[in-house]
Design a protein around this motif. Structure first.
Motif, PDB file in Angstrom:
ATOM      1  N   GLY A 134       0.826  -1.202   0.000  1.00  0.00           N
ATOM      2  CA  GLY A 134       0.000   0.000   0.000  1.00  0.00           C
ATOM      3  C   GLY A 134       0.857   1.246   0.000  1.00  0.00           C
ATOM      4  N   ARG A 135       0.275   2.326  -0.449  1.00  0.00           N
ATOM      5  CA  ARG A 135       0.995   3.605  -0.501  1.00  0.00           C
ATOM      6  C   ARG A 135       1.227   4.140   0.917  1.00  0.00           C
ATOM      7  N   GLY A 136       2.078   5.172   1.026  1.00  0.00           N
ATOM      8  CA  GLY A 136       2.297   5.816   2.305  1.00  0.00           C
ATOM      9  C   GLY A 136       1.003   6.382   2.873  1.00  0.00           C
ATOM     10  N   GLU A 137       0.842   6.280   4.191  1.00  0.00           N
ATOM     11  CA  GLU A 137      -0.341   6.776   4.904  1.00  0.00           C
ATOM     12  C   GLU A 137      -1.612   5.993   4.576  1.00  0.00           C
ATOM     13  N   SER A 138      -1.471   4.812   4.000  1.00  0.00           N
ATOM     14  CA  SER A 138      -2.664   4.022   3.683  1.00  0.00           C
ATOM     15  C   SER A 138      -3.226   3.304   4.902  1.00  0.00           C
ATOM     16  N   GLY A 139      -2.459   3.263   5.987  1.00  0.00           N
ATOM     17  CA  GLY A 139      -2.929   2.611   7.203  1.00  0.00           C
ATOM     18  C   GLY A 139      -2.380   1.213   7.413  1.00  0.00           C
ATOM     19  N   LYS A 140      -1.364   0.820   6.632  1.00  0.00           N
ATOM     20  CA  LYS A 140      -0.813  -0.533   6.756  1.00  0.00           C
ATOM     21  C   LYS A 140      -0.259  -0.802   8.148  1.00  0.00           C
ATOM     22  N   THR A 141       0.560   0.119   8.655  1.00  0.00           N
ATOM     23  CA  THR A 141       1.237  -0.102   9.919  1.00  0.00           C
ATOM     24  C   THR A 141       0.250  -0.201  11.072  1.00  0.00           C
ATOM     25  N   HIS A 142      -0.750   0.664  11.090  1.00  0.00           N
ATOM     26  CA  HIS A 142      -1.764   0.608  12.141  1.00  0.00           C
ATOM     27  C   HIS A 142      -2.602  -0.673  12.027  1.00  0.00           C
ATOM     28  N   LEU A 143      -2.918  -1.065  10.805  1.00  0.00           N
ATOM     29  CA  LEU A 143      -3.662  -2.300  10.599  1.00  0.00           C
ATOM     30  C   LEU A 143      -2.873  -3.490  11.112  1.00  0.00           C
ATOM     31  N   LEU A 144      -1.595  -3.575  10.752  1.00  0.00           N
ATOM     32  CA  LEU A 144      -0.787  -4.722  11.174  1.00  0.00           C
ATOM     33  C   LEU A 144      -0.643  -4.753  12.695  1.00  0.00           C
ATOM     34  N   PHE A 179       5.600 -11.516   8.573  1.00  0.00           N
ATOM     35  CA  PHE A 179       4.873 -10.358   8.060  1.00  0.00           C
ATOM     36  C   PHE A 179       5.854  -9.292   7.584  1.00  0.00           C
ATOM     37  N   PHE A 180       5.652  -8.823   6.359  1.00  0.00           N
ATOM     38  CA  PHE A 180       6.425  -7.720   5.810  1.00  0.00           C
ATOM     39  C   PHE A 180       5.529  -6.492   5.673  1.00  0.00           C
ATOM     40  N   ASP A 181       6.012  -5.363   6.141  1.00  0.00           N
ATOM     41  CA  ASP A 181       5.349  -4.072   5.951  1.00  0.00           C
ATOM     42  C   ASP A 181       6.425  -3.071   5.590  1.00  0.00           C
ATOM     43  N   VAL A 182       6.493  -2.709   4.329  1.00  0.00           N
ATOM     44  CA  VAL A 182       7.519  -1.771   3.881  1.00  0.00           C
ATOM     45  C   VAL A 182       6.847  -0.503   3.366  1.00  0.00           C
ATOM     46  N   ALA A 183       7.634   0.557   3.241  1.00  0.00           N
ATOM     47  CA  ALA A 183       7.102   1.817   2.735  1.00  0.00           C
ATOM     48  C   ALA A 183       6.562   1.622   1.321  1.00  0.00           C
ATOM     49  N   GLY A 184       5.405   2.217   1.041  1.00  0.00           N
ATOM     50  CA  GLY A 184       4.818   2.086  -0.287  1.00  0.00           C
ATOM     51  C   GLY A 184       5.724   2.589  -1.378  1.00  0.00           C
ATOM     52  N   GLU A 185       6.539   3.593  -1.060  1.00  0.00           N
ATOM     53  CA  GLU A 185       7.442   4.162  -2.063  1.00  0.00           C
ATOM     54  C   GLU A 185       8.515   3.180  -2.502  1.00  0.00           C
ATOM     55  N   ASP A 186       8.788   2.163  -1.681  1.00  0.00           N
ATOM     56  CA  ASP A 186       9.837   1.198  -2.019  1.00  0.00           C
ATOM     57  C   ASP A 186       9.505   0.379  -3.263  1.00  0.00           C
ATOM     58  N   PHE A 187       8.220   0.291  -3.612  1.00  0.00           N
ATOM     59  CA  PHE A 187       7.839  -0.470  -4.795  1.00  0.00           C
ATOM     60  C   PHE A 187       8.128   0.281  -6.088  1.00  0.00           C
ATOM     61  N   VAL A 188       8.314   1.577  -5.994  1.00  0.00           N
ATOM     62  CA  VAL A 188       8.538   2.368  -7.207  1.00  0.00           C
ATOM     63  C   VAL A 188       9.873   3.095  -7.172  1.00  0.00           C
ATOM     64  N   PRO A 225       0.536   3.901  -7.037  1.00  0.00           N
ATOM     65  CA  PRO A 225       1.874   3.474  -7.475  1.00  0.00           C
ATOM     66  C   PRO A 225       2.391   2.258  -6.729  1.00  0.00           C
ATOM     67  N   ALA A 226       1.987   2.077  -5.467  1.00  0.00           N
ATOM     68  CA  ALA A 226       2.442   0.901  -4.714  1.00  0.00           C
ATOM     69  C   ALA A 226       1.853  -0.368  -5.314  1.00  0.00           C
ATOM     70  N   PHE A 227       0.557  -0.355  -5.623  1.00  0.00           N
ATOM     71  CA  PHE A 227      -0.073  -1.524  -6.254  1.00  0.00           C
ATOM     72  C   PHE A 227       0.595  -1.808  -7.596  1.00  0.00           C
ATOM     73  N   ALA A 228       0.768  -0.758  -8.395  1.00  0.00           N
ATOM     74  CA  ALA A 228       1.342  -0.935  -9.732  1.00  0.00           C
ATOM     75  C   ALA A 228       2.766  -1.481  -9.649  1.00  0.00           C
ATOM     76  N   GLY A 229       3.562  -0.942  -8.702  1.00  0.00           N
ATOM     77  CA  GLY A 229       4.932  -1.417  -8.551  1.00  0.00           C
ATOM     78  C   GLY A 229       5.006  -2.859  -8.092  1.00  0.00           C
ATOM     79  N   ALA A 230       4.124  -3.228  -7.150  1.00  0.00           N
ATOM     80  CA  ALA A 230       4.110  -4.613  -6.671  1.00  0.00           C
ATOM     81  C   ALA A 230       3.685  -5.570  -7.773  1.00  0.00           C
TER      82      ALA A 230
END
Length: 357
Positions: free
Chosen positions: A92-102, A173-182, A223-228
């Motif tokens: 997911g992109r930055g600020e999408s809520g991944k870290t809080h969800l995990l 579990f992996f949670d990386v910055a969304g920007e890392d995919f692009v 961009p995170a979805f597209a990069g992944a």
């Protein structure tokens, strides 16, 4: 030095390189006045088998890092002791809520909230879990977590899941910055976990996923979805990966139908029902389609087995001080994890094989 153990080929979840697992050299992490460092662990003088097993459980094996692309890294000793590891990645992109969800998802899982489905989770990597538990505690105290650091090569936390059928599997579990995919530089190692993932969670929040609901007529690009997806295209089995599409921060949509219905349901105690998973997926898909959430829908269509969910990791929006003054009230955060566990085959229930179909 420890006694040699039977060799076993494993694939490192960090560098994705296979290597022969050897326990002739074990390591532990120590911290003193000079800082934290890895040191050799010598168990040769420990003859009490119970004590030896306890000391071994706290040790790590150094990955030989065959490709030399990653920094030096270590795997917990239990990585070898159980079944094939399950690698779950959050995309997911930055600020999408991944870290809080995990954080809220792992907190609830470790608390035993999925025991009604025959799933018991426990930490299996003392060092990584200690760091992740600090984040969980911070969020539970009502403080917003910092965004995931860029170019993070390591996994976030590592658990064991024990099933009612007697199976034990490692879950990474992996949670990386969304920007890392692009990101074009630094070899893009932060998002490479998708190349070895067992299952994926694609995560986005309403303001970006359904911009037309917020008055923006533009169809958004993720961009995170597209990069992944671009990286996943290297895998021949890509379409067979179990996936969940998660619309986070659903508390912002609590008065929108059908979000209003699903966000209020208990996600842990209700009996497993493939029909209910299909109903939620159908309703969420229709909601996303109504508001032209094309990146989420297009991504979902690329996989043969998956579910769609609405969740809220905190229950409320953060205030101007980056705090949740009345605490956090997670809603439906376990539903995506339960769906993946069912699709992977770890839920002992006759309807589990129908989840995501």
């Amino acid at each position: 030095m420890t006694a040699p153990t039977e060799s076993k080929r494993v694939t490192c979840p960090i560098c994705l390189e296979p290597f022969t697992w050897r326990e002739e050299e074990l390591y532990r992490r120590v911290t003193d006045s000079s800082g934290a460092r890895w040191v050799r662990a010598d168990l040769s003088n420990i003859h009490n088998p119970v004590k030896r097993s306890d000391r071994r459980a706290r040790c790590y094996v150094q990955c030989p890092n065959p490709s030399r692309e990653n920094r030096e890294h270590y795997l917990p000793i239990s990585y070898r002791d159980h079944g094939e590891p399950i690698i779950i990645g959050l995309v997911g992109r930055g600020e999408s809520g991944k870290t809080h969800l995990l954080a809220t998802m792992i907190h609830a899982a470790l608390r035993g909230d999925l025991r009604h489905h025959g799933l018991a989770f426990e930490p299996a990597d003392e060092l990584r879990h200690m760091a992740f538990q600090l984040e969980i505690n911070e969020l539970m105290r009502g403080n917003k977590l910092e965004a995931t650091e860029d170019l993070k090569e390591e996994f976030t936390t590592y658990l064991l899941v024990r099933t009612s059928a007697g199976t034990t599997r490692p879950v990474v579990f992996f949670d990386v910055a969304g920007e890392d995919f692009v990101r074009s530089g630094a070899q893009g190692l932060g998002g490479q976990f998708v190349l070895g993932a067992t299952a994926l969670m694609f995560v986005d929040h309403p303001a970006e996923a359904v911009p037309s609901l917020y008055g923006s007529p533009e169809r958004n690009v993720n961009p995170a979805f597209a990069g992944a997806l671009q990286r996943l295209a290297q895998r021949k089995d890509m379409a067979d990966l179990p996936v969940v599409m998660v619309l986070t921060k659903a508390d912002e949509l609590r008065y929108q139908h059908p979000v209003d219905h699903w966000i209020r349901l208990d996600d842990a105690r209700e009996p497993l029902s493939a029909a209910q998973f299909r109903a939620e997926s159908r309703d969420v898909y229709a909601f996303l389609d109504r508001y032209d959430a094309q990146p989420m829908l297009d991504t979902y269509e690329k996989f043969r087995r998956g579910t769609l969910h609405v969740v809220s990791a905190t229950g409320v929006a953060v205030d101007l001080n980056n705090q949740y003054p009345r605490g956090v009230r997670p809603a439906r955060v376990l539903r995506p994890l339960l769906a993946l566990m069912a699709m992977i085959g770890l839920v002992d229930h006759p309807e589990a094989v129908e989840v995501g179909t």
